[in-house]
Design an enzyme around this catalytic site. Structure first.
Site, short mmCIF file in Angstrom:
data_model
loop_
_atom_site.label_atom_id
_atom_site.label_comp_id
_atom_site.label_asym_id
_atom_site.label_seq_id
_atom_site.Cartn_x
_atom_site.Cartn_y
_atom_site.Cartn_z
N HIS A 16 0.85 -1.19 0.00
CA HIS A 16 0.00 0.00 0.00
C HIS A 16 0.88 1.24 0.00
O HIS A 16 2.10 1.16 0.12
CB HIS A 16 -0.99 0.01 1.17
N CYS A 25 5.75 6.09 4.85
CA CYS A 25 4.65 5.27 4.33
C CYS A 25 3.90 5.92 3.17
O CYS A 25 2.97 5.35 2.62
CB CYS A 25 3.68 4.91 5.45
N HIS A 29 4.95 0.38 -0.29
CA HIS A 29 5.66 -0.60 0.52
C HIS A 29 4.68 -1.69 0.91
O HIS A 29 3.49 -1.61 0.59
CB HIS A 29 6.26 0.07 1.76
N HIS A 31 3.49 -5.11 3.79
CA HIS A 31 3.49 -5.68 5.13
C HIS A 31 3.09 -7.15 5.06
O HIS A 31 2.33 -7.56 4.18
CB HIS A 31 2.49 -4.96 6.04
N HIS A 75 -1.13 -10.42 -1.65
CA HIS A 75 -0.28 -10.06 -2.79
C HIS A 75 -0.96 -9.06 -3.73
O HIS A 75 -0.75 -9.08 -4.94
CB HIS A 75 0.22 -11.30 -3.53
N GLU A 136 0.09 -5.20 11.61
CA GLU A 136 0.82 -4.71 10.44
C GLU A 136 2.30 -5.04 10.54
O GLU A 136 2.95 -5.35 9.55
CB GLU A 136 0.61 -3.20 10.33
#
Length: 154
Positions: A16, A25, A29, A31, A75, A136
């Site tokens: 995201h 952020c 990137h 998680h 994904h 997260e």
């Protein structure tokens, strides 16, 4: 009969970017998310019922959460559909990447609200979503609890 909570846990990878954010952020990137889903209900007491003693079959809960959350978000890359990331999203989609254009900023807080709505609508009438915890990172998570959200609890 007692009301019992049961929890099933899930893992998925999602990318995201936070449009307009003033930290790292804002960049695309990802998680390794860990989602804990807790439901509450009364165990089945009907003698001879195939699911005697269960609040809900863990397999049935797994099917719902996989269909509503994991299979969609695993994904994939999530962008706020109202951000300039829309151009990047279209490019990624045209190259065969899975992209989700959300009606919200894709923070853990907003994602857990979205997941609560998706899961709640699929639960049987006698089962309620009690809480969700979306981890997260190893040290950060967002949590949704039905008691804190009476307007959205089923």
């Amino acid at each position: 009969m007692s009301r019992i909570r049961i929890t099933k846990e899930f893992n998925f990878e999602t990318g995201h970017a936070l449009y307009g954010y003033d930290g790292k952020c804002r960049n695309v990137h990802g998680h390794s998310y860990h989602l804990s889903v807790t439901i509450i209900g009364t165990p089945i007491t009907e003698t001879g019922h195939i699911k005697l003693g269960m609040v809900m079959d863990f397999g049935d809960l797994k099917k719902i959460v996989n269909e509503e959350v994991v299979d969609l978000f695993d994904h994939a890359t999530v962008f706020n559909k109202n951000s300039p990331h829309i151009e990047l999203a279209r490019t990624l989609e045209s190259q065969g990447h899975r992209v989700i254009l959300a009606d919200y900023q894709p923070t853990s807080e907003n994602m857990v609200i979205d997941f609560a709505e998706r899961i709640s609508k699929r639960l049987p009438a006698n089962i309620q979503l009690h809480s969700l915890k979306l981890r997260e990172t190893g040290t950060a998570y967002a949590e949704w609890v039905a008691a804190d959200n009476p307007e959205s609890a089923s």
